[in-house]
Design a protein around this motif. Sequence first.
Motif, PDB file in Angstrom:
ATOM      1  N   PHE A  44      20.413 -25.014   7.346  1.00  0.00           N
ATOM      2  CA  PHE A  44      19.835 -26.246   6.798  1.00  0.00           C
ATOM      3  C   PHE A  44      20.828 -27.379   7.041  1.00  0.00           C
ATOM      4  N   LEU A  45      20.340 -28.611   6.926  1.00  0.00           N
ATOM      5  CA  LEU A  45      21.157 -29.820   7.079  1.00  0.00           C
ATOM      6  C   LEU A  45      21.930 -29.864   8.396  1.00  0.00           C
ATOM      7  N   GLY A  46      21.445 -29.183   9.411  1.00  0.00           N
ATOM      8  CA  GLY A  46      22.134 -29.146  10.691  1.00  0.00           C
ATOM      9  C   GLY A  46      23.192 -28.066  10.794  1.00  0.00           C
ATOM     10  N   TYR A  47      23.455 -27.363   9.711  1.00  0.00           N
ATOM     11  CA  TYR A  47      24.392 -26.238   9.761  1.00  0.00           C
ATOM     12  C   TYR A  47      23.702 -25.082  10.478  1.00  0.00           C
ATOM     13  N   GLU A  48      24.499 -24.340  11.251  1.00  0.00           N
ATOM     14  CA  GLU A  48      23.953 -23.218  12.008  1.00  0.00           C
ATOM     15  C   GLU A  48      24.913 -22.045  12.017  1.00  0.00           C
ATOM     16  N   PHE A  49      24.354 -20.842  12.168  1.00  0.00           N
ATOM     17  CA  PHE A  49      25.194 -19.675  12.402  1.00  0.00           C
ATOM     18  C   PHE A  49      25.916 -19.907  13.722  1.00  0.00           C
ATOM     19  N   GLY A  50      27.138 -19.468  13.785  1.00  0.00           N
ATOM     20  CA  GLY A  50      27.915 -19.631  15.013  1.00  0.00           C
ATOM     21  C   GLY A  50      28.726 -20.915  15.050  1.00  0.00           C
ATOM     22  N   LEU A  57      33.349 -28.537   9.170  1.00  0.00           N
ATOM     23  CA  LEU A  57      34.086 -29.553   8.417  1.00  0.00           C
ATOM     24  C   LEU A  57      33.770 -30.957   8.930  1.00  0.00           C
ATOM     25  N   GLU A  58      33.661 -31.111  10.235  1.00  0.00           N
ATOM     26  CA  GLU A  58      33.336 -32.420  10.813  1.00  0.00           C
ATOM     27  C   GLU A  58      31.932 -32.856  10.407  1.00  0.00           C
ATOM     28  N   SER A  59      30.975 -31.952  10.492  1.00  0.00           N
ATOM     29  CA  SER A  59      29.599 -32.251  10.097  1.00  0.00           C
ATOM     30  C   SER A  59      29.521 -32.596   8.608  1.00  0.00           C
ATOM     31  N   SER A  60      30.243 -31.828   7.795  1.00  0.00           N
ATOM     32  CA  SER A  60      30.252 -32.076   6.353  1.00  0.00           C
ATOM     33  C   SER A  60      30.888 -33.430   6.037  1.00  0.00           C
ATOM     34  N   TRP A  61      31.963 -33.752   6.724  1.00  0.00           N
ATOM     35  CA  TRP A  61      32.633 -35.028   6.502  1.00  0.00           C
ATOM     36  C   TRP A  61      31.680 -36.185   6.820  1.00  0.00           C
ATOM     37  N   GLU A  62      30.961 -36.067   7.950  1.00  0.00           N
ATOM     38  CA  GLU A  62      30.015 -37.123   8.335  1.00  0.00           C
ATOM     39  C   GLU A  62      28.897 -37.267   7.301  1.00  0.00           C
ATOM     40  N   MET A  63      28.343 -36.150   6.835  1.00  0.00           N
ATOM     41  CA  MET A  63      27.273 -36.216   5.828  1.00  0.00           C
ATOM     42  C   MET A  63      27.804 -36.726   4.490  1.00  0.00           C
ATOM     43  N   ASN A  64      29.051 -36.413   4.182  1.00  0.00           N
ATOM     44  CA  ASN A  64      29.664 -36.918   2.959  1.00  0.00           C
ATOM     45  C   ASN A  64      29.809 -38.435   3.045  1.00  0.00           C
ATOM     46  N   GLN A  65      30.213 -38.944   4.201  1.00  0.00           N
ATOM     47  CA  GLN A  65      30.339 -40.390   4.404  1.00  0.00           C
ATOM     48  C   GLN A  65      28.989 -41.092   4.259  1.00  0.00           C
ATOM     49  N   GLN A  66      27.919 -40.406   4.666  1.00  0.00           N
ATOM     50  CA  GLN A  66      26.565 -40.963   4.566  1.00  0.00           C
ATOM     51  C   GLN A  66      25.945 -40.699   3.196  1.00  0.00           C
ATOM     52  N   GLN A  67      26.689 -40.065   2.308  1.00  0.00           N
ATOM     53  CA  GLN A  67      26.271 -39.718   0.947  1.00  0.00           C
ATOM     54  C   GLN A  67      25.043 -38.793   0.916  1.00  0.00           C
ATOM     55  N   VAL A  73      35.400 -28.232  -1.772  1.00  0.00           N
ATOM     56  CA  VAL A  73      35.478 -26.773  -1.840  1.00  0.00           C
ATOM     57  C   VAL A  73      34.089 -26.192  -2.071  1.00  0.00           C
ATOM     58  N   ASN A  74      33.341 -26.791  -2.966  1.00  0.00           N
ATOM     59  CA  ASN A  74      31.921 -26.486  -3.130  1.00  0.00           C
ATOM     60  C   ASN A  74      31.158 -27.745  -2.759  1.00  0.00           C
ATOM     61  N   ILE A  75      30.310 -27.629  -1.787  1.00  0.00           N
ATOM     62  CA  ILE A  75      29.531 -28.779  -1.334  1.00  0.00           C
ATOM     63  C   ILE A  75      28.240 -28.818  -2.136  1.00  0.00           C
ATOM     64  N   VAL A  76      27.814 -30.006  -2.499  1.00  0.00           N
ATOM     65  CA  VAL A  76      26.596 -30.185  -3.290  1.00  0.00           C
ATOM     66  C   VAL A  76      25.608 -31.032  -2.497  1.00  0.00           C
ATOM     67  N   TYR A  77      24.384 -30.522  -2.408  1.00  0.00           N
ATOM     68  CA  TYR A  77      23.280 -31.258  -1.803  1.00  0.00           C
ATOM     69  C   TYR A  77      22.166 -31.310  -2.833  1.00  0.00           C
ATOM     70  N   LEU A  78      21.599 -32.483  -3.037  1.00  0.00           N
ATOM     71  CA  LEU A  78      20.499 -32.632  -3.989  1.00  0.00           C
ATOM     72  C   LEU A  78      19.177 -32.624  -3.231  1.00  0.00           C
TER      73      LEU A  78
END
Length: 184
Positions: A44-50, A57-67, A73-78
């Motif tokens: 989900f959210l563009g995350y993939e196996f592999g 971490l890069e993908s998470s950082w970008e999505m975090n910047q976009q709120q 350590v624990n990522i939260v998505y609403l």
Amino acid sequence: MRFGVFIFTVFVFSILLFGCSNKSEYERKVQEGLNSEKEVNEIFLGYEFGMSREEFLESSWEMNQQQIISGGVNIVYLLEDLKSTVSLEFYPQFQNGVISKMPVSASYISWSPWNEQYNADELLKDLKVYYEEFYSTTFSQVDVPGIETTPWISIEGNREIRMYKKSVNTVQIDFIDISKAYRN
């Protein structure tokens, strides 16, 4: 005549001996998924196996910047596509440097002991319907070793989605790359 009865008896015994498998329904479903050789890496959210740890971490950082997500350590998505907002807390497990499992803890943020419509049983029903539509799949209840309650599972190729009630207000969702979990 006796030879015919003997052949028939051997035939029936062979069917019973080799036709019946000691594998559980869950093990059969996993084997069917692996045998299909279909590769389904979407989580989900563009995350993939592999995905490598660095890519994650890069993908998470970008999505975090976009709120879109928050946390570290624990990522939260609403998730706001159900009857009330659902908090999805997750962080992947890596095997050989790549995502092999994404455990997710889900709960309605509107849950309280007096709000029965937001308990884990209701959330599990709602998530099942949501994910069946979102992933164009079907879920079935199958006993899985190591889980006390009977989870809902969907196996498509190498991707298993497993959902079950974890507590009065929490549903556990596991996205598992069964090609990594069961072939190694």
